[in-house]
Motif scaffolding. Structure first.
Motif, PDB file in Angstrom:
ATOM      1  N   ILE B  37      37.603  50.577 -93.152  1.00 16.66           N
ATOM      2  CA  ILE B  37      39.074  51.027 -93.543  1.00 16.66           C
ATOM      3  C   ILE B  37      40.074  50.514 -94.501  1.00 16.66           C
ATOM      4  CG2 ILE B  37      41.014  51.627 -92.173  1.00 16.66           C
ATOM      5  CD1 ILE B  37      39.295  51.768 -89.727  1.00 16.66           C
ATOM      6  N   PRO B  38      40.056  51.001 -95.706  1.00 19.02           N
ATOM      7  CA  PRO B  38      41.031  50.380 -96.691  1.00 19.02           C
ATOM      8  C   PRO B  38      42.420  50.245 -96.263  1.00 19.02           C
ATOM      9  CG  PRO B  38      39.653  52.281 -97.553  1.00 19.02           C
ATOM     10  CD  PRO B  38      39.654  52.348 -96.039  1.00 19.02           C
ATOM     11  N   LEU B  39      42.980  49.156 -96.854  1.00 24.22           N
ATOM     12  CA  LEU B  39      44.019  49.000 -96.646  1.00 24.22           C
ATOM     13  C   LEU B  39      45.086  49.410 -97.607  1.00 24.22           C
ATOM     14  CD1 LEU B  39      43.756  45.195 -95.705  1.00 24.22           C
ATOM     15  CD2 LEU B  39      44.806  46.894 -93.914  1.00 24.22           C
ATOM     16  N   GLN B  40      44.580  50.191 -98.431  1.00 21.62           N
ATOM     17  CA  GLN B  40      45.339  50.989 -99.487  1.00 21.62           C
ATOM     18  C   GLN B  40      44.703  52.398 -99.673  1.00 21.62           C
ATOM     19  OE1 GLN B  40      47.248  49.931-103.128  1.00 21.62           O
ATOM     20  NE2 GLN B  40      47.921  51.803-102.352  1.00 21.62           N
ATOM     21  N   GLN B  41      45.406  53.302 -98.783  1.00 20.36           N
ATOM     22  CA  GLN B  41      45.018  54.540 -98.665  1.00 20.36           C
ATOM     23  C   GLN B  41      45.978  55.492 -99.118  1.00 20.36           C
ATOM     24  OE1 GLN B  41      42.714  56.031 -95.089  1.00 20.36           O
ATOM     25  NE2 GLN B  41      42.521  53.828 -94.703  1.00 20.36           N
ATOM     26  N   HIS B  42      47.044  55.005 -99.803  1.00 16.66           N
ATOM     27  CA  HIS B  42      48.329  55.853-100.265  1.00 16.66           C
ATOM     28  C   HIS B  42      48.754  55.238-101.522  1.00 16.66           C
ATOM     29  CE1 HIS B  42      48.907  52.170 -97.458  1.00 16.66           C
ATOM     30  NE2 HIS B  42      49.997  51.991 -98.601  1.00 16.66           N
ATOM     31  N   ILE B  43      49.665  56.028-102.008  1.00 18.53           N
ATOM     32  CA  ILE B  43      50.364  55.572-103.276  1.00 18.53           C
ATOM     33  C   ILE B  43      51.439  54.520-102.807  1.00 18.53           C
ATOM     34  CG2 ILE B  43      52.271  56.324-104.751  1.00 18.53           C
ATOM     35  CD1 ILE B  43      50.826  58.961-104.938  1.00 18.53           C
ATOM     36  N   GLY B  44      51.557  53.505-103.532  1.00 20.70           N
ATOM     37  CA  GLY B  44      52.432  52.748-103.196  1.00 20.70           C
ATOM     38  C   GLY B  44      51.839  50.975-102.889  1.00 20.70           C
ATOM     39  N   SER B  45      52.560  50.256-102.386  1.00 24.81           N
ATOM     40  CA  SER B  45      51.751  49.020-102.081  1.00 24.81           C
ATOM     41  C   SER B  45      51.013  48.703-100.742  1.00 24.81           C
ATOM     42  CB  SER B  45      52.909  47.791-101.775  1.00 24.81           C
ATOM     43  OG  SER B  45      53.695  48.208-100.855  1.00 24.81           O
ATOM     44  N   VAL B  57      39.258  45.249 -81.736  1.00 27.78           N
ATOM     45  CA  VAL B  57      40.403  46.324 -82.070  1.00 27.78           C
ATOM     46  C   VAL B  57      40.090  47.428 -80.970  1.00 27.78           C
ATOM     47  CG1 VAL B  57      40.600  45.594 -84.470  1.00 27.78           C
ATOM     48  CG2 VAL B  57      38.922  47.288 -84.015  1.00 27.78           C
ATOM     49  N   LYS B  58      41.239  48.333 -80.741  1.00 28.11           N
ATOM     50  CA  LYS B  58      41.061  49.516 -80.038  1.00 28.11           C
ATOM     51  C   LYS B  58      41.326  50.641 -80.949  1.00 28.11           C
ATOM     52  CE  LYS B  58      43.060  47.964 -75.552  1.00 28.11           C
ATOM     53  NZ  LYS B  58      44.441  47.944 -74.957  1.00 28.11           N
ATOM     54  N   GLU B  59      41.087  51.720 -80.375  1.00 29.26           N
ATOM     55  CA  GLU B  59      41.368  52.965 -81.274  1.00 29.26           C
ATOM     56  C   GLU B  59      42.614  53.329 -81.496  1.00 29.26           C
ATOM     57  OE1 GLU B  59      40.350  56.380 -78.925  1.00 29.26           O
ATOM     58  OE2 GLU B  59      40.116  57.677 -80.657  1.00 29.26           O
ATOM     59  N   GLY B  60      43.025  53.378 -82.685  1.00 26.02           N
ATOM     60  CA  GLY B  60      44.486  53.592 -83.006  1.00 26.02           C
ATOM     61  C   GLY B  60      45.381  52.505 -83.063  1.00 26.02           C
ATOM     62  N   MET B  61      44.677  51.044 -82.842  1.00 21.16           N
ATOM     63  CA  MET B  61      45.433  50.051 -83.086  1.00 21.16           C
ATOM     64  C   MET B  61      45.956  49.818 -84.629  1.00 21.16           C
ATOM     65  SD  MET B  61      44.446  46.303 -81.452  1.00 21.16           S
ATOM     66  CE  MET B  61      44.050  45.220 -82.871  1.00 21.16           C
ATOM     67  N   LEU B  62      47.036  49.250 -84.528  1.00 22.99           N
ATOM     68  CA  LEU B  62      47.350  49.165 -85.920  1.00 22.99           C
ATOM     69  C   LEU B  62      46.748  47.663 -86.625  1.00 22.99           C
ATOM     70  CD1 LEU B  62      49.962  49.660 -87.865  1.00 22.99           C
ATOM     71  CD2 LEU B  62      51.174  47.750 -87.108  1.00 22.99           C
ATOM     72  N   ILE B  63      46.246  47.702 -87.730  1.00 18.03           N
ATOM     73  CA  ILE B  63      45.557  46.801 -88.457  1.00 18.03           C
ATOM     74  C   ILE B  63      46.003  46.358 -89.661  1.00 18.03           C
ATOM     75  CG2 ILE B  63      43.295  47.173 -87.173  1.00 18.03           C
ATOM     76  CD1 ILE B  63      42.200  48.816 -89.457  1.00 18.03           C
ATOM     77  N   GLY B  64      46.850  47.488 -90.148  1.00 17.10           N
ATOM     78  CA  GLY B  64      47.484  47.028 -91.352  1.00 17.10           C
ATOM     79  C   GLY B  64      48.986  47.469 -91.270  1.00 17.10           C
ATOM     80  N   ARG B  65      49.925  46.386 -91.562  1.00 17.09           N
ATOM     81  CA  ARG B  65      51.482  46.762 -91.744  1.00 17.09           C
ATOM     82  C   ARG B  65      51.750  46.972 -93.112  1.00 17.09           C
ATOM     83  NH1 ARG B  65      53.807  42.196 -90.267  1.00 17.09           N
ATOM     84  NH2 ARG B  65      53.586  42.383 -87.909  1.00 17.09           N
ATOM     85  N   SER B  66      52.621  48.210 -93.173  1.00 16.89           N
ATOM     86  CA  SER B  66      53.034  48.545 -94.510  1.00 16.89           C
ATOM     87  C   SER B  66      54.062  47.633 -95.036  1.00 16.89           C
ATOM     88  CB  SER B  66      53.846  50.198 -94.097  1.00 16.89           C
ATOM     89  OG  SER B  66      55.313  49.795 -94.106  1.00 16.89           O
ATOM     90  N   THR B  67      53.939  47.655 -96.210  1.00 24.39           N
ATOM     91  CA  THR B  67      54.816  46.429 -96.968  1.00 24.39           C
ATOM     92  C   THR B  67      55.636  47.066 -97.975  1.00 24.39           C
ATOM     93  OG1 THR B  67      52.870  46.239 -98.576  1.00 24.39           O
ATOM     94  CG2 THR B  67      53.024  44.493 -96.763  1.00 24.39           C
ATOM     95  N   GLY B  68      56.890  46.599 -98.272  1.00 24.80           N
ATOM     96  CA  GLY B  68      57.639  47.285 -99.311  1.00 24.80           C
ATOM     97  C   GLY B  68      57.922  48.589 -99.078  1.00 24.80           C
TER      98      GLY B  68
END
Ligand code: SF4
Ligand code: SF4
Lengths: 369, 443
Positions: B37-45, B57-68
């Protein structure tokens, strides 16, 4: 499943329209073939030799130059097409070295001194033709009598319709209803085919509608007239044109604006030289003579040497129509299509500069808030 | 039928090839044993990694917090153990830091009946927070974080909200199937967005090659208690692009350099709307998406519901593998998607399709010099002069290219698709933008 596959990685888009440069060039070549066959049939085997001479010279020149530049471009069809068009623009009886020289000039000077395909700013075939026209004017205006005319004897020459009129009008003081009548009055021959087809059209189509066609147009349309090898049959050239339109290889802008402006001017002013009033010019006669159809649909539309945008193409076509009219009616050459197109080729960079596409979201026309 | 709407300038008609999968219902893909699971899957930081190797980890658990300001949350798509946190190659050729998870343990939600949340009593603000928290991004491929898009500037007013079911990219049928199978869910999702944006009008845009979808959506449109209509559109690429779509529907042009909100409009893909439904009503983060796996080289083309992080190769295997060797495998649509060079690349939030193309489909050819045919200009929906831009970029004259509107180019690919000389025009545009930006940074 084997996941080690050898994949091509390219920037998007990942698919492509089936057209390619070579496909376009070869398609144009194919569309021109019927008119060439007709020319050879009409004027005899010598005409075929002329075409072969121009094509072979064009291909050999292209091959050598590209080879020197470590490129290989012979198969892209462009040189073949140039050679073919040079051949089509030759009188059938011309000595074989003239088409060869025209082709060599077209490819070596006009095309490659500017960098080869796409970089030339003048239509190579036309430039080649004009070059030899001014160098060997006699041979280049030596027209053979086509098959079907009663005066047809192999190798015998006669004037082209436009040449005949030009010469006849030189010290003409009377009046004549128009070019066809003028030709007839001067004893210019018509084919038997013309008479029978004209009669048939009149009795079965036009007369019931209260109209009639005068003799002479059928010869012009079918191409039973002296002229350059590939330019005489308007019918077969137009047939090829239909295919080019269907395949979207040529677009409407240049032909329409060219024919419209030229036709309009001929209609308004074309009658004056026969000492008739305004609005009496014979548009149909002028459309089907002097290689206009070949020029309009196959040479003015040359992508490389015509403008990019719709607006630019319209200006280009209109300008070529205007120049053709000027040269044909007032100039000292009976036709003028080649010179008119070449003249307009010069303005293409300028036209491109001033006819930019309308950008999205920039123009006030967009209706944005 | 009345005349179909469309944008007036440019566009192309590539072969649609949607028949390969348009009749095939969405089926669940196998859960991958390893998810990357890449931490960059979107436009932005990129999101900030919250876990370490060895953790569960559990299914659906937050593993990357949005920054900026422009960023999105990343959740684990499977339960398991974090094997590694390392660089992962994405389908677009870039690398991103990512989390490698090996499946293990219980699925919390899979196969279990879920309670529906009563969202009607929540405020717009609270709804936006849920959307942000569940990591929703634009699913049409642009992957712009949805909560950012829906944060409307104070002075602006949303007059039109467009649910984009155009799906103008050839081959893809994920949105089509979603509209057929999840009609009511999409309508409920649209109602959620309606509450957030409070637009004057809602439009549901569908290309006329999906008549069945137009019909079901038309029947369901009354579920939106607002002036809403289904707008059938002419089949023409890029009909689904925001700018072209808005021109077609409300006849306004997003100004150069601007956003749809500048003309009072917001556009969201049906896939995004469905994800919003799942996030808000079912409480589900964005951990799976519909992927159309298709192309002439795929044995059994399908529409699959896929966990984020699944290797693309797994999906191809699930569809019976290759029927013949493909020349290209594309992530996304064939007009704007990326040709991948290895089948291990993971499915991300923006992966709308996996297309294995045969030689016949690709139609690649030798590049020749530009013929000045002007076709690229005729088809450019942005009114640009691609051949001129390409030449300017080639001569490293980025200033002129910028003046001619290089930044307006949205890399839709119409120009390069049509170019008979097979000049890589889009490649040139991308390079030009990159170089121009770099030059600007240098000052
Ligand atoms: S990729 Fe850019 S230049 Fe080409 S057609 Fe699309 S917007 Fe125009
Ligand atoms: S489409 Fe290709 S060949 Fe034609 S003008 Fe544009 S870049 Fe040149």
């Amino acid at each position: 499943m084997n996941r080690e596959v050898d994949l091509l990685v390219t920037t998007s888009p990942q698919i492509h329209h089936p057209d390619s440069t070579a496909k376009i060039m070869w398609t144009v070549v194919i569309c021109l073939v019927p008119a060439g066959i007709w020319g050879v049939f009409l004027f005899g085997g010598k005409a075929l030799l002329v075409i072969i001479s121009s094509i072979v010279s064009a291909l050999v020149t292209e091959f050598i130059i590209a080879k020197l530049l470590k490129r290989f471009t012979v198969l892209d069809g462009s040189a073949f097409l140039t050679g073919l068009l040079v051949g089509y623009n030759m009188p059938p009886g011309v000595p074989l070295y003239i088409p060869a020289i025209a082709s060599i000039f077209a490819i070596a000077v006009v095309k490659w001194t500017f960098g080869g395909l796409g970089a030339n700013w003048m239509n190579p075939a036309l430039a080649g033709r004009v070059f030899v026209f001014f160098s060997w004017t006699g041979s280049m205006t030596n027209w053979r009598v086509p098959r079907f005319l009663t005066t047809h004897v192999d190798g015998v020459t006669m004037a082209s319709p436009l040449g005949f009129i030009k010469a006849g009008l030189y010290d003409f003081t009377g009046t004549s209803p128009g070019p066809i009548a003028f030709l007839k009055a001067g004893g210019y021959p018509l084919s038997a085919l013309d008479q029978s087809v004209t009669n048939w059209i009149n009795t079965s189509v036009l007369n019931p509608l209260g109209a009639s066609l005068k003799g002479g147009y059928v010869d012009l349309f079918l191409g039973i007239v002296p002229g350059c090898i590939g330019e005489v049959s308007a019918l077969l050239l137009l047939l090829g044109t239909v295919y080019l339109f269907i395949k979207k290889i040529i677009t409407w802008e240049i032909p329409v604006s060219y024919l419209f402006v030229f036709g309009l001017l001929i209609w308004i002013f074309g009658g004056l030289r026969f000492n008739n009033g305004l609005f009496t010019g014979d548009v149909m006669f002028n459309f089907f003579t002097g290689g206009l159809i070949l020029g309009v649909f196959y040479m003015a539309t040359d992508m490389v040497t015509s403008p990019l945008t719709t607006k630019g193409k319209l200006i280009f076509g209109a300008g070529a129509g205007f120049m053709t009219f000027l040269i044909r009616v007032y100039g000292s050459f009976p036709e003028g299509v080649s010179l008119a197109i070449i003249f307009m080729n010069i303005f293409v960079p300028l036209i491109n500069k001033y006819t930019k596409p309308v950008r999205f979201g920039v123009s006030p026309r967009g209706g944005g808030k | 039928m009345r005349r179909l709407k469309t944008f007036p300038k440019g566009g192309v008609h590539p072969p649609g090839n949607k028949h390969l999968t348009s009749g095939k219902a969405i089926i669940n893909a196998a859960i991958p044993s390893i998810s990357r699971i890449p931490l960059q899957q979107h436009i932005g930081s990129p999101a900030e990694c919250l876990i370490n190797p060895g953790e569960n980890v559990k299914e659906g658990m937050l593993i990357g917090r949005s920054t900026g300001f422009i960023s999105a949350q990343i959740h684990s798509s499977i339960p398991g153990v974090v094997k590694e946190v390392r660089d992962i190659y994405l389908a677009n050729g870039f690398k991103s830091k990512g989390v490698v998870i090996e499946m293990e343990g219980e699925f919390d939600t899979l196969g279990k009946r879920q309670e529906k949340n009563n969202w009607e009593k929540l405020s717009a603000e609270e709804l936006l927070n849920i959307i942000a928290d569940r990591g929703i991004v634009g699913m049409g491929g642009a992957t712009f974080p949805t909560h950012v898009k829906y944060k409307i500037p104070k002075h602006a007013k949303v007059e039109a909200f467009v649910v984009n079911g155009t799906e103008c990219e050839p081959y893809l049928t994920a949105d089509h199937r979603l509209m057929l199978e999840k009609t009511e869910e999409i309508m409920e999702g649209a109602r959620i967005v309606d509450k957030i944006l409070n637009p004057e009008k809602i439009y549901i845009a569908i290309e006329a090659n999906k008549l069945d979808a137009i019909e079901v959506m038309q029947k369901a449109v009354s579920l939106l208690n607002k002036h809403a209509e289904v707008v059938p559109l002419e089949i023409k690429y890029p009909q689904g692009d925001e700018k072209q779509l808005l021109k077609a529907i409300i006849n306004r042009e997003v100004p150069s350099g601007g956003l749809p909100i500048d003309i009072g409009a917001v556009v969201s893909n049906v896939g995004t709307i469905f994800a919003i439904y799942e996030a808000v009503v079912m409480g589900k983060p964005l951990i799976e998406r519909i992927v159309t796996v298709t192309g002439g080289a795929i044995k059994n083309p399908q529409n699959l519901k896929v966990r984020i992080g699944t290797p693309i190769g797994d999906l191809i295997e699930e569809c019976g593998g290759f029927s013949e060797m493909p020349v290209k495998v594309v992530a996304g649509g064939p007009m704007m998607g990326f040709a991948i060079y290895e089948l291990e690349a993971p499915v991300t939030k923006g992966t709308s399709g996996v297309i294995a193309l045969t030689k016949k489909e690709v139609k690649s050819n030798n590049q020749t010099p530009c013929l000045n045919c002007g076709r690229c200009i005729t088809v450019c929906p942005m009114g640009l002069n691609p051949t001129l831009l390409f030449k300017e970029i080639d001569h490293m004259d980025y200033d002129s290219a910028m003046e001619e509107g290089l930044m307006d180019c949205k890399e839709c690919g119409c120009c390069a698709f049509m170019c008979p000389a097979h000049i890589p025009l889009v490649h040139g545009m991308k390079l030009g933008k990159y170089m121009a930006k770099k030059k600007k940074e240098k000052g």
